[in-house]
Design an enzyme around this catalytic site. Structure first.
Site, PDB file in Angstrom:
ATOM      1  CG  HIS A 494      26.343  -8.199  69.839  1.00  0.00           C
ATOM      2  ND1 HIS A 494      27.067  -7.232  70.501  1.00  0.00           N
ATOM      3  CD2 HIS A 494      26.779  -9.389  70.331  1.00  0.00           C
ATOM      4  CE1 HIS A 494      27.905  -7.816  71.343  1.00  0.00           C
ATOM      5  NE2 HIS A 494      27.745  -9.128  71.269  1.00  0.00           N
ATOM      6  CD  GLU A 495      25.026 -12.659  70.420  1.00  0.00           C
ATOM      7  OE1 GLU A 495      25.994 -13.407  70.181  1.00  0.00           O
ATOM      8  OE2 GLU A 495      24.949 -11.966  71.463  1.00  0.00           O
TER       9      GLU A 495
END
Ligand SMILES: [Zn+2]
Length: 699
Positions: A494-495
Site C-alpha cells: 500500500h505505502e
C-alpha cells in the site's frame, strides 16, 4: 548510547550559544547547498538545534518573496504571480519537510519542544499569506481574466486552485473575520499537536506486563521473545511486556488463551487518550470539533463536512452517508455470520460466555484454522520483510519497467532506514526511496508515505523527488529476521503505491496541485491487489531459512481465505467512518461529552457489541489530522481501486499497456485535472462498485 548523544547535543547547544550568530549559520546545514548524492538531506550533520534558526530564516525569506510579488509594479501575470508563488518558500519547505519526517518517525523531547515553538509560527505564516489582501487582489485579477491568458490546462487548474484555496482560507473575510480565523487556526494547530503528542505517549505505554510464565499460554515463541526484549528495554528484566503498538498488541489478542488478559490489553488499546490522566484527549477532541464548526460557519458553510467535501469526489455529506449505508447492511450481515461461527467454537469448547470484542482475534484465528486450515504463523516464514519489499519492487518493475537499487552512500536518520535509487528501464534517474519499517519509541503508530522533496518542473528545471515510506511492522527478534503478517504485507505494498504516485509525478507546479482526499488512496490501494495474487506470491514468498518458494497448497489456502473476516474488517472501518462523519456534520459549536457522543454514534448505526472499533475519538488520529470528514475515503477509493484492478484482470496481471495508461493518467498527473476526468481517461468509463462488493463478499 542514546543518552550519550543527548548529552553531546546539549554540549553543542551550550557551546554555540556563546558564539556570534553568523557562526551558527556557518555550521547549520540548512543554510548551505547539500553536496550529497541527489541533494538528499545530510542527516549526519543535521542536529535539533539547527531547526529553529532555519525555520526563522525560512519564514523571513518566504515573507520577502511574497512582498516582492505584491510590490511588483507590473500588472499581474501568471508568471509574476502564480509561478512566483510556486517558487517561493523553498528554503522553508526544505526545513519543514525534514523536520516533519523526523517528527513523525524519529522524534524525541527536543524535537517535540521545537514543534511546540514552530507550530504557531507556521500557522501564522500560512495565514499571513492566505489572508493577504494585496496578494489576493492579484490572484483575483488573473482569475477573472483566466480565459484570455492563453494558459495550459495545468495552468488553468493551478490558477483555479489558488483562487479557490484563498477563498477557502478566508481571503474574502473582513478584517474582523480574518482575525477570528487566525485565532481559530492557531488554536487548532496547537490542539492537533497536543493530540498527537498524547497519542504517542499513550501508544508507547506498556499495556500489559506478565511476570508469571503461565500467563503466556498460547503465545508463539517469537511473540514471547519480543515481549521479553521489550520488558528488558524497559528495565523489567525477566518479565514480558506488551505495548499498544500493533506488532505487540495484535499477536497477543490472536493467540493468548488468557481471556482476562486479552480483555485487559484490548481495553488499554481502545482507551488510549481516555485515561483521565495528563494525556487525556477528551477535551481536545471536543474543542477541535467545535472549532471546526466555528471555522466552517465563518467561511459560509453549515458544517465542517460541507467545507471539506466540496473539494472531494463525493461533493457532499449526503453522498457519503448514502455510500456508507449502502455497504453497512451487507457488512453487518456478514459480520454477524462471522460472530456466529466463533460462538459455535466457544460453545463446542463449553466456554459458557458470549463472544466479546477482545475475543474476536482469538476466535477468528481458530475459524481460520478450522474453516480454511490456515494459520498466520504458517505464512510468516515466507514473508521476511526484505523479501516482501523486494517483491513489491518487482511488481512495480514488471508493471512500469522501473528499477530499484540499494544505495549505501545516502545518509539516514536511523540505522533501520534503507535507501534505494529508482530509475527508468533505460537508467534515467526518477527519484530516491527511503524505507523505514520498524516501530520505535520516537515513531507514531500506523504507516505513511511522504517525502523530503517533491517533484516539480518550473521553468524547465526538473526537480526529482525524495520519497519515504514509514511503517510499524514486526521487528527481527533474537535470531529471527523480521517476518511479516499478511496485514503488514498489504500495508507495505500500500505505502509503496503512495510512493510510486510521488515518484512518477510529472507536473510543473507542485503547490497548485489539489488531489481529492477520496482519490489519493487509489494509487496505494491498487497495489494491495497484487500482493496476494498467486503469481506474485511465488515471486517473493521464499522461506527465510530454506529459501524454498511458498508451496501451491499454502497459496490455495490464502486464496480460499480471501473473504475471511471481511465482515469484521468492513464493519470496524465503516463504524469509524460514520463516527468521523457524525462529528463533522455537527452544525453547532457546543462542547460535548466525547464518550457519550461516540456511544450514541455507534448505537445509531446498530454496531454489534462483539465488534468495538479500534478507532475511537480520543486516539483516532486520522480524524484529527488530515482525514476529518474524510475517513470514508479509503472505501470510496476502494471502489476505484477494485474497478481499476479489474482492468488488469481483464487483460493480464502485468499488462504493460494498462499499466502505462494508469501511470500516465492517474499516477503522473494526480491533482492536475478533475479526478473523475483522469480516471475516465484511464478506464474509458466511470468506476463501478461491483468489483469491490465481490472482493469483500458483500454482493
Ligand atoms: Zn494510504
Amino acid at each position: 548510547m542514546k543518552k550519550n548523544i543527548f548529552l553531546l547535543s546539549i554540549m553543542i547547544i551550550i557551546g554555540t550559544s556563546a558564539l556570534a550568530k553568523s557562526d551558527t549559520k556557518n555550521d547549520n546545514p540548512f543554510f548551505k547547498k547539500w553536496k550529497t548524492p541527489y541533494e538528499t538531506p545530510p542527516f549526519n550533520q543535521i542536529k535539533p538545534e539547527h531547526f529553529l534558526p532555519a525555520f526563522q530564516e525560512g519564514i523571513k525569506l518566504e515573507k520577502n518573496e511574497i512582498d516582492a510579488i505584491i510590490n511588483n509594479n507590473q500588472k499581474p501575470s501568471f508568471k509574476n504571480t502564480i509561478e512566483a508563488l510556486e517558487k517561493s518558500g523553498s528554503f522553508l519547505d526544505r526545513v519543514n519537510r525534514v523536520f516533519g519526517g523526523l517528527s513523525g518517525a524519529n522524534t524525541n523531547e527536543e524535537l517535540q519542544k521545537i514543534a511546540r515553538t514552530i507550530t504557531p509560527m507556521l500557522s501564522k505564516q500560512r495565514d499571513d499569506i492566505s489572508l493577504n489582501p494585496k496578494l489576493f487582489d492579484r490572484i483575483k485579477v488573473l482569475y477573472a481574466e483566466r480565459d484570455k491568458l492563453k494558459l495550459s490546462p495545468e495552468q488553468i487548474t493551478v490558477l483555479d486552485n489558488y483562487y479557490t484555496n484563498f477563498v477557502r482560507s478566508g481571503a474574502n473575510l473582513n478584517d474582523e473575520g480574518k482575525e477570528k480565523l487566525r485565532k481559530i487556526n492557531e488554536e487548532l494547530s496547537m490542539l492537533s499537536l497536543k493530540f498527537s503528542e498524547n497519542s504517542l505517549k499513550e501508544t508507547n505505554a506498556i499495556g500489559l506486563v506478565i511476570d508469571n510464565k503461565d500467563d503466556l499460554a498460547g503465545l508463539p515463541d517469537d511473540v514471547v521473545k519480543a515481549a521479553a526484549e521489550l520488558a528488558r528495554s524497559k528495565k523489567m528484566e525477566g518479565k514480558w511486556a506488551f505495548s499498544l503498538q500493533k506488532p505487540s498488541f495484535i499477536p497477543f489478542l490472536q493467540y493468548s488463551t488468557k481471556r482476562d488478559l486479552r480483555e485487559k490489553l484490548f481495553k488499554a488499546y481502545v482507551n488510549r487518550g481516555n485515561n483521565h490522566n495528563e494525556y487525556d484527549n477528551n477535551k481536545i477532541v471536543s474543542r477541535i470539533t467545535s472549532l471546526r464548526v466555528s471555522r466552517a460557519n465563518l467561511l459560509g458553510y453549515k458544517t465542517h463536512a460541507d467545507f471539506v467535501l466540496e473539494r472531494n469526489m463525493a461533493k457532499n455529506s449526503g453522498a457519503v452517508y448514502n455510500f456508507l449505508n449502502l455497504l453497512w447492511k451487507p457488512a453487518i450481515k456478514r459480520a454477524n455470520a462471522e460472530a456466529a461461527d466463533m460462538q459455535k467454537i466457544i460453545d463446542a469448547e463449553h466456554g459458557n460466555f458470549k463472544l466479546a470484542a477482545w475475543d474476536w482475534w482469538y476466535y477468528a484465528e481458530k475459524v481460520k484454522k478450522e474453516k480454511y486450515a490456515l494459520d498466520e504463523s504458517m505464512l510468516r516464514p515466507y514473508f521476511k520483510m526484505e523479501n516482501v519489499r523486494a517483491g513489491a519492487f518487482e511488481v512495480a518493475s514488471k508493471l512500469y519497467g522501473i528499477k530499484f537499487k540499494e544505495r549505501n552512500d545516502i545518509q539516514v536518520y536511523n540505522p533501520d532506514v534503507k535507501v534505494f535509487e529508482v530509475t527508468e528501464a533505460g537508467g534515467k534517474h526518477i527519484g530516491i526511496f527511503y524505507s523505514d519499517y520498524f516501530p520505535r519509541d520516537g515513531k507514531r503508530s500506523g504507516a505513511w508515505s511522504s517525502g523530503f522533496r517533491g517533484q516539480s518542473n518550473i521553468g524547465g528545471k526538473f526537480i526529482t523527488p525524495l520519497v519515504y515510506n514509514v511503517g510499524n511492522f514486526s521487528k527481527p527478534t533474537g535470531d529471527k529476521p523480521a517476518l511479516l503478517s499478511i496485514d503488514e504485507v498489504n500495508t507495505l505494498f500500500h505505502e509503496l503505491g503512495h510512493a510510486l504516485n510521488s515518484l512518477f509525478s510529472n507536473t510543473t507546479y507542485p503547490g497548485g496541485k489539489s488531489v481529492p482526499r477520496d482519490f489519493v488512496e487509489l494509487p496505494s490501494q491498487i497495489m494491495e491487489n497484487w500482493a496476494l495474487e498467486p503469481e506474485v506470491l511465488k515471486m517473493y514468498g521464499k522461506h527465510y531459512q530454506t529459501g524454498k518458494t511458498i508451496p501451491d497448497e499454502l497459496i490455495q489456502k490464502i486464496e480460499n481465505a480471501k473473504l475471511f473476516n471481511q465482515g469484521f474488517e468492513t464493519v470496524e472501518y465503516l463504524a469509524a467512518s460514520f463516527l468521523d462523519m457524525d462529528w463533522h456534520t455537527l452544525a453547532d459549536t457546543n462542547e460535548r461529552d466525547v464518550q457519550k457522543f461516540e456511544h450514541d454514534a455507534f448505537a445509531k448505526i446498530g454496531l454489534i457489541p462483539e465488534i468495538e472499533t479500534r478507532y475511537q475519538s480520543t486516539n483516532f488520529s486520522h480524524m484529527i489530522q488530515g482525514y476529518s470528514a474524510g475517513y470514508y475515503s479509503y472505501i470510496w477509493a476502494a471502489v476505484l481501486d477494485a474497478d481499476a484492478f479489474q482492468a488488469f484482470k481483464e487483460t493480464t496481471l502485468f499488462d504493460r499497456k494498462t499499466a502505462a495508461a494508469f501511470r500516465n493518467f492517474v499516477l503522473a498527473k494526480s491533482g492536475t485535472e478533475d479526478a473523475m476526468t483522469l480516471y475516465k481517461k484511464f478506464r474509458g468509463r466511470e468506476p463501478k462498485v461491483d468489483a469491490l462488493l465481490i472482493r469483500r463478499g458483500l454482493n
